[in-house]
Design an enzyme around this catalytic site. Structure first.
Site, short mmCIF file in Angstrom:
data_model
loop_
_atom_site.label_atom_id
_atom_site.label_comp_id
_atom_site.label_asym_id
_atom_site.label_seq_id
_atom_site.Cartn_x
_atom_site.Cartn_y
_atom_site.Cartn_z
N GLU A 31 0.33 -1.28 0.21
CA GLU A 31 0.16 0.07 0.00
C GLU A 31 0.82 1.31 -0.19
O GLU A 31 1.70 1.37 0.41
CB GLU A 31 -0.70 -0.24 1.45
CG GLU A 31 -1.95 0.68 1.39
CD GLU A 31 -2.31 1.68 0.31
OE1 GLU A 31 -2.68 2.89 -0.04
OE2 GLU A 31 -3.53 1.20 0.09
N SER A 45 -20.60 7.56 2.04
CA SER A 45 -21.50 7.15 3.05
C SER A 45 -21.34 6.56 4.48
O SER A 45 -22.70 6.70 4.80
CB SER A 45 -22.41 7.39 1.84
OG SER A 45 -22.35 8.51 0.76
N HIS A 49 -25.86 -1.28 0.68
CA HIS A 49 -27.30 -0.76 0.06
C HIS A 49 -28.03 -2.47 -0.51
O HIS A 49 -26.88 -3.13 -0.44
CB HIS A 49 -26.70 -0.57 -1.10
CG HIS A 49 -25.87 0.76 -1.49
ND1 HIS A 49 -26.81 2.26 -1.26
CD2 HIS A 49 -24.75 1.37 -1.68
CE1 HIS A 49 -26.21 3.48 -1.56
NE2 HIS A 49 -24.54 2.75 -0.90
N LYS A 251 -26.68 8.47 -6.53
CA LYS A 251 -28.06 7.23 -5.59
C LYS A 251 -28.09 9.56 -5.20
O LYS A 251 -28.94 9.26 -4.50
CB LYS A 251 -27.43 6.61 -4.44
CG LYS A 251 -27.40 5.83 -5.14
CD LYS A 251 -27.00 4.54 -3.94
CE LYS A 251 -27.01 2.90 -4.52
NZ LYS A 251 -25.40 2.82 -5.58
N CYS A 404 -14.40 13.69 24.37
CA CYS A 404 -14.97 14.06 23.50
C CYS A 404 -16.14 12.28 23.16
O CYS A 404 -16.96 11.83 22.98
CB CYS A 404 -15.15 14.22 21.76
SG CYS A 404 -14.80 15.88 22.47
N CYS A 444 -7.31 16.23 22.64
CA CYS A 444 -6.65 15.26 22.91
C CYS A 444 -5.90 14.80 21.95
O CYS A 444 -4.67 13.85 21.99
CB CYS A 444 -7.45 13.96 22.91
SG CYS A 444 -8.73 13.59 21.27
#
Length: 481
Positions: A31, A45, A49, A251, A404, A444
């Site tokens: 990679e 997103s 689906h 979409k 948080c 943090c």
């Protein structure tokens, strides 16, 4: 000599690595980025689906439906999180209701068996903030949402535990085939050899193909999509993924509840020339806001904590490209894996390994393969009794680093030192969510970089935010001369 080298460690490459680890063979994943899931898998997103939208009788439709079902086993084996939200595709008025009826026919042709048409009055019972302009809804209950980074990490961790090797910051700069063997040049210096090569490089699949092929019959035409992230205090504002009717651009702008309580708003869709262009724009984000209002009323945009953009590896072909090179035997491409690629990823890996490459005919099944990825405790979600027990075992659980998201020192240390450990601020954020909350690391980040420096025995000057060149500090300012 490797049997297989997989180029690219997005979610597709990670699933392929895990699929290969089921066999008695030697595999390597390379990679070019400083982490797994750092390009297309990083910014999307996150939706599983249902399979309602792809063109019937395509790999997209077949593998989306299969992948959606396969995530049930993935969830159990890799201990990932799935939010089974379901989805609503909304229509406004008679004209769009006709388009929705056409989408129902596509849904049927794609063998999606769970769906239902609802009136606005029926839909608003479970989605009270649905836009009042909506007149009809297609309900798709098999739609879900995942945490894409977690899934990719889990796949690669499991592959590594089962014998696959992984190298990050390893860019393929040359690729040749000589006397039946692939010679892969990494970072212009190291050369590894392999019997087979799998090209799973997302936006770069055509670039890798061109290293060996004279006539590459596809081209990647990247599309950029921009998003807003709403703070998890808005959890429950929408309960389903809300889609508009699909267009030739995709979409459309969506409202997507996330696994950890946030809501994503977006994306838009623009073709761009630069495969790495992930800037936000006033026009793009403005388009997202305007079109999101067609899905729900009074969207709490005052709760935005972040915006971002992602690139989708759309190709000049309408369908996924999962095939052996037409020119070079032993070179395999997974290209044009845009939506619904995240959903289809486990099915893509299985299809490539078992139906295209026929690995089962070349290698024995590994007797030592363990499909289970043991997930470390998510401290803040545990009952108080269990938390006290863990603190007794290791006091670092009592030290909250990210207020948080309530992430402890022990969780961050485990992320630094795990099978797929990380030495970058963003890598730790992706693994633990430290820095993903309301303050976006304002509280943090300093603590996280100090933990990385301590655990890796590194100077703070060497700690990076993301890539190898994203050092947080240039030099020390308060030192004795």
């Amino acid at each position: 000599m490797y049997d297989y080298v997989v180029i690219g460690a997005g979610i597709v490459g990670s699933f392929i690595a895990r699929e290969l680890s089921k066999y008695d063979l030697k595999a390597l994943v390379v990679e070019k980025e400083n982490d797994v899931a750092n390009v297309q898998t990083l910014a999307n997103s996150a939706i599983l689906h249902s399979g309602h939208n792809p063109k019937p009788n395509t790999l997209k439709s077949r593998l989306c439906l299969l992948g959606n079902k396969m995530y049930n086993d993935v969830e159990k084996e890799l201990n990932i999180q799935i939010l089974r939200s379901g989805a609503f595709v909304v229509a406004h008025g008679e004209s769009e209701e006709k388009q929705l009826a056409e989408l129902v026919e596509t849904t049927k042709q794609n063998n999606v068996t769970e769906y239902e048409l609802l009136s606005y009055e029926e839909a608003v019972k479970t989605e009270p903030n649905l836009a009042k302009s909506v007149t009809q809804v297609l309900s798709l209950p098999t739609t879900g949402v995942i945490y894409p980074w977690e899934v990719a990490f889990a796949c690669m961790e499991n592959a590594i535990v089962n014998g696959v090797e992984f190298r990050k910051n390893a860019e393929v700069t040359n690729l040749i085939k000589d006397s039946g063997t692939f010679k892969i040049t990494i970072n212009d210096k190291d050369i590894v050899e392999s019997k087979y090569v799998i090209n799973a490089t997302g936006v770069n699949t055509d670039d890798i193909a061109e290293m060996l092929e004279k006539h590459v019959d596809f081209k990647i035409t990247p599309r950029k999509g921009e998003y807003f992230v709403l703070d998890k205090r808005v959890k429950g504002f929408v309960n389903h993924v809300l889609y508009p009717l699909p267009t030739n651009k995709g979409k459309g702008v969506l409202l997507t509840p996330q696994v950890h309580g946030n809501i994503l708003v977006g994306p838009d869709s623009k073709f761009v020339d630069d495969k790495y262009r992930t800037d936000n724009t006033n026009s793009g984000l403005g388009y997202v806001k305007e079109n999101a209002s067609l899905l729900a009323d009074n969207i709490p945009f005052n709760q935005i904590i972040r915006s971002f953009a992602g690139i989708r590896a759309t190709s000049t072909k309408e369908d996924f490209i999962i095939e052996e090179s037409k020119e070079i035997k032993g070179l395999y491409h997974t290209a044009g894996i845009d939506s619904p690629g995240l959903t289809a990823a486990p099915a893509i890996a299985e299809y490539l390994v078992n139906e295209i490459m026929m690995v089962q005919d070349k290698y024995d099944t590994s007797k030592d393969f363990d499909p289970i990825r043991k997930k470390l405790p998510e401290f803040h979600s545990l009952p108080e009794e269990k938390q006290r027990e863990l603190i007794k075992q290791d006091s670092r659980y009592a030290n909250i680093i990210c207020k948080c998201e309530k992430i402890t020192e022990k969780e961050i240390v485990d992320a630094i030192n795990g099978p797929l450990g990380s030495n970058s601020i963003k890598g730790i954020k992706k693994r633990t969510r430290a820095g993903a909350g309301l303050c976006q690391g304002g509280y943090c980040e300093e603590k996280v970089y100090k933990l990385i420096a301590r655990e890796t025995n590194s100077s703070p000057l060497d700690i990076v935010y993301d890539s190898q060149k994203s050092n947080l500090f240039v030099s020390e300012t308060k030192v004795k001369k």
